[in-house]
Design a protein around this motif. Structure first.
Motif, PDB file in Angstrom:
ATOM      1  N   VAL B 164       0.809  -0.942  -0.046  1.00 19.56           N
ATOM      2  CA  VAL B 164      -0.028   0.125   0.040  1.00 19.56           C
ATOM      3  C   VAL B 164       0.985   1.009  -0.080  1.00 19.56           C
ATOM      4  N   ASN B 165       0.538   2.117  -0.743  1.00 18.52           N
ATOM      5  CA  ASN B 165       1.169   3.552  -0.762  1.00 18.52           C
ATOM      6  C   ASN B 165       0.134   4.633  -1.021  1.00 18.52           C
ATOM      7  N   ASN B 166       0.450   5.778  -1.263  1.00 15.02           N
ATOM      8  CA  ASN B 166      -0.471   6.901  -1.693  1.00 15.02           C
ATOM      9  C   ASN B 166       0.339   7.864  -2.388  1.00 15.02           C
ATOM     10  N   ARG B 167      -0.474   8.141  -3.446  1.00 19.43           N
ATOM     11  CA  ARG B 167       0.226   9.162  -4.643  1.00 19.43           C
ATOM     12  C   ARG B 167       0.412  10.569  -4.064  1.00 19.43           C
ATOM     13  N   LYS B 168      -0.495  10.999  -2.999  1.00 19.85           N
ATOM     14  CA  LYS B 168      -0.227  12.269  -2.547  1.00 19.85           C
ATOM     15  C   LYS B 168       1.119  12.365  -1.705  1.00 19.85           C
ATOM     16  N   LEU B 169       1.360  11.106  -1.034  1.00 22.11           N
ATOM     17  CA  LEU B 169       2.693  10.948  -0.280  1.00 22.11           C
ATOM     18  C   LEU B 169       3.575  11.061  -1.004  1.00 22.11           C
ATOM     19  N   ILE B 170       3.567  10.278  -2.257  1.00 23.94           N
ATOM     20  CA  ILE B 170       4.691  10.375  -3.239  1.00 23.94           C
ATOM     21  C   ILE B 170       5.170  11.601  -3.922  1.00 23.94           C
ATOM     22  N   THR B 171       3.993  12.579  -4.073  1.00 21.87           N
ATOM     23  CA  THR B 171       4.335  13.730  -4.680  1.00 21.87           C
ATOM     24  C   THR B 171       5.024  14.547  -3.527  1.00 21.87           C
ATOM     25  N   ILE B 175       8.545  16.718  -3.398  1.00 19.85           N
ATOM     26  CA  ILE B 175       8.825  18.130  -3.004  1.00 19.85           C
ATOM     27  C   ILE B 175       9.904  18.195  -2.062  1.00 19.85           C
ATOM     28  N   TYR B 176       9.826  17.321  -0.992  1.00 20.96           N
ATOM     29  CA  TYR B 176      10.607  17.081   0.269  1.00 20.96           C
ATOM     30  C   TYR B 176      12.113  17.007  -0.342  1.00 20.96           C
ATOM     31  N   ALA B 177      12.124  16.118  -1.387  1.00 15.26           N
ATOM     32  CA  ALA B 177      13.443  15.785  -1.711  1.00 15.26           C
ATOM     33  C   ALA B 177      14.007  17.015  -2.642  1.00 15.26           C
ATOM     34  N   GLY B 178      13.270  18.019  -2.895  1.00 17.74           N
ATOM     35  CA  GLY B 178      13.780  19.127  -3.448  1.00 17.74           C
ATOM     36  C   GLY B 178      13.822  18.879  -5.122  1.00 17.74           C
ATOM     37  N   VAL B 179      13.214  17.942  -5.586  1.00 19.05           N
ATOM     38  CA  VAL B 179      13.315  17.643  -7.086  1.00 19.05           C
ATOM     39  C   VAL B 179      12.280  18.518  -7.961  1.00 19.05           C
ATOM     40  N   PRO B 180      12.863  19.162  -9.024  1.00 19.65           N
ATOM     41  CA  PRO B 180      12.082  20.087  -9.876  1.00 19.65           C
ATOM     42  C   PRO B 180      11.078  19.387 -10.392  1.00 19.65           C
TER      43      PRO B 180
END
Lengths: 452, 452
Positions: B164-171, B175-180
């Motif tokens: 189980v995972n969540n697309r919002k969490l992946i997004t 953002i957290y990792a600073g990826v453009p």
């Protein structure tokens, strides 16, 4: 990207749940009849090689209706299957080393034809075929005839007639009437219209198309013979035809096959009220070689055919060195489904929804109680929907069950939960029960079976 | 016309009877699980308008694999369906006035993709989907997760894990990792490989593709978090993620959804040994917006995924003014069918033939006796083949039954018929019976049920 209008291609349909439940009832009933006769299920790809279809004597009219398919970079020329008979022949030749003879298979699957759509005629529709490969004896033809009879009776049809004829006899009739070889297809095309325009209409049309008066005269006598009534009366009608056609060998062969067919049909218990010999029934497709069948609904009349079929001993030979005797039937399942509705033949057990119980959700805090109850019912084999929006009023939830046709509703409010009870309601008669929570499954079963 | 070689198109298969019987067992088991959760059957045409598929964010890689179709004179551009999710969205928008919300439907049907064929991967294959339209609450996601769990258990699988995972969490992680923004698809593509090349492999690949060292460092910590063990341990793992991602709103939303999902899964009785949080599980398709699921068989390992799914709240909006929340799952039924075989999960009741009885034909003169007996068995619901070549020896006929796996053989020879008896034989243990002809059905049932 722009929004686009949601629509199906022309001549193609979606099936909504209430529609699917009825379709599944008909399909499952027919499947169980097919299997009771020892026919095995197979499936083939929707896509066949183009050459497979074009090599199979479908006829040039049919070939114009074929759908072709391709993906980017695909190297094969592909086509969507046009019927289930050509795929069977290709299938048998491809896998014969893994198959035993006789090979009895059924196949229920969609086919595609680019015809002009009209009421009851679609470009994608299901066919429903049962065939026996490897038996030349006419008992095989009688068995597939018996399948038609059994399936239609099982579905509840009472007024229908399985018309029987024989391609060899038709060929003999052509010879007897003195029609030149190249005009035989025209002759058969005209005879095939007897259903629609009557025998006199056919004879008039023959005159217009320049057939000889002597030919027309000879055909008039022969084609008006009726093969109805008891088995003995039918055999007598065949004897009359035998006398008329004298020494035309192929006609005699056709008559012998029809005699054997009628006798075996009788052994198999096919009620003779539901069959008739019809010397004007021709069937369109080019590949038939022996007995042919077509079933019509007789009351109300003019509803057209619900089944076609017959023997086609040469088709498999297009895909292997030697051909094999093959006979089979195809039920017009789309028309049968329409007629079931029109004649009101669906049993009461066929509902508009598969759902038997709606477990309502009283509020956020009690929703887990409802979810647990729903799982318990599901484990007991009861088809259960859990209402997932606890913020909607109970009235709204029950209204939803009612509008969907769900028979039973379960309520777990604070009072019930506190006292370890559960409330149930059958919507058809508003009958209510309150039972201990541990008796939930039993109570639902009682309500569904009208035992409470 | 020349004879042609019988073959199926590349990457497409026939299903022989023994194969079909197994497929039908799996499909019927899953259908009954879907229906037990209150999901209704639908069907859609194989052909959709080309624009329907191209308007649905399948992605450019997928679009290359679409099959297009056409018939002579056809005016619409058509395509074979690529999945069952786009047809559902189109279907819902087209018929919404006839459908109630929430709308739970299942759909089991073939789809087409022009991929390079390889072991276990075909160009025509079945998909098997269950979706709920109209519920934004996470209970809907928990219910479809419970369907996966129930179906796999019912089929006999014991070692599997629903990730189980969540697309919002992946997004949020992006953002957290600073990826453009424009590099996010690359990031997700790499993370999705964790299964295959491990987390360190992913981090190395990120370095090669020029991601910042700071980004890689941040992701290493986060992605290595494990969400296994008890419900409390999982909720604690989510709490850790929540701390790391701080005030990224979309990440917090994703975490809350995952918490609700785990809690409801517990209420629905999903054994926590069969689920895990996996922050590296991404799922390919572009349209997911919330919780996502993927199920893998854990023993033996490396058998790949047997299920995918998740929430896609925007897709239906491509076909109607406003979108509707939607969540669902797709069971990888072709792989499940292969694994059932590999893991030996088919019950004994799944035979190589549907036929239960072969009624042999002693000779021409006695064949009618055999045909009558066969009809009697069929009417009693017993799947019965009548042997139709009475000139073959009894030994040959019994050998045929044996080679096909037909369990019981019925013999009506001259002695039996004269004395109004019938002989029966169960082939597995050569157990024989001779009973009065009137007890035929009862005796066959006893032999089939091993009660004689």
């Amino acid at each position: 990207m722009a929004k686009i209008t949601a629509r199906t291609p022309k001549g193609m349909r979606d099936h909504l749940p209430a529609d699917m439940i009825k379709r599944n009832y008909v399909i499952n009933t027919i499947k169980s009849v097919f299997e009771s006769f020892g026919f095995e299920p197979i499936d083939t790809p929707v896509l066949e090689l183009k050459q497979t279809l074009l090599n199979s004597e479908l006829g040039s009219e049919a070939e114009k209706l074929i759908y072709y398919a391709q993906h980017a970079g695909g190297k094969e020329e592909l086509a969507l299957r046009y019927d289930l008979t050509v795929p069977l022949s290709r299938f048998f030749a491809e896998h014969e080393h893994q198959l035993k003879l006789p090979f009895r298979r059924y196949h229920i699957a969609p086919v595609w034809r680019g015809e002009r759509p009209q009421k009851g005629r679609y470009r994608e529709f299901y066919q429903c075929d049962a065939d026996i490969v490897g038996i030349k004896e006419i008992t095989a033809d009688a068995e597939v005839m018996s399948i038609v009879y059994t399936a239609l009776r099982r579905l509840g049809f009472t007024d229908f007639s399985i018309k029987v004829n024989n391609r060899k006899l038709i060929t003999g009739i052509g010879i007897y009437a003195g029609v030149p070889q190249e005009k035989l297809p025209d002759l058969y095309r005209l005879i095939d219209k007897t259903d629609k325009i009557g025998l006199n209409g056919v004879l008039d049309a023959m005159r217009e198309e320049g057939f000889q008066e002597e030919t027309i005269h000879r055909l008039a006598d022969l084609l008006s013979l009726k093969g109805q009534g008891t088995l003995q009366q039918r055999l007598a009608a065949l004897e009359d035809v035998r006398q008329i056609l004298g020494d035309i060998a192929i006609a005699q062969e056709g008559i012998e096959e029809l005699e054997a067919l009628l006798q075996t049909a009788d052994v198999l218990g096919i009620d003779s009220d539901h069959t008739e010999l019809d010397f004007t029934m021709v069937r369109g497709l080019g590949y038939y070689t022996g007995p042919i069948f077509e079933t019509v609904i007789t009351k109300p009349d003019n509803l057209g055919s619900v089944q076609g079929g017959g023997r086609y001993d040469e088709l498999i030979g297009r895909f292997r060195r030697q051909s094999l005797p093959t006979t089979g039937i195809s039920l017009g399942i789309e028309r049968i489904i329409d007629l079931m509705e029109m004649l009101n033949l669906y049993p009461e057990s066929v509902h508009t929804t598969v759902v038997q119980v709606l477990v309502t959700a009283f509020d956020d805090t009690l929703q887990n109680e409802s979810l647990r109850a729903a799982m318990e019912l599901r484990h007991a084999g009861i088809r259960t929907e859990a209402y997932l929006e606890p913020r909607k009023s109970l009235g709204k939830q029950i209204g939803y069950a009612d509008s969907k046709g769900i028979p039973v509703v379960v309520i777990l409010g604070p009072d019930e939960v506190a006292q370890n009870l559960v409330q149930l309601k059958r919507l058809s008669d508003s009958h209510e029960m309150i039972v201990p929570r541990s008796e939930l499954v039993k109570a639902v079963e009682q309500l569904l079976n009208n035992e409470a």
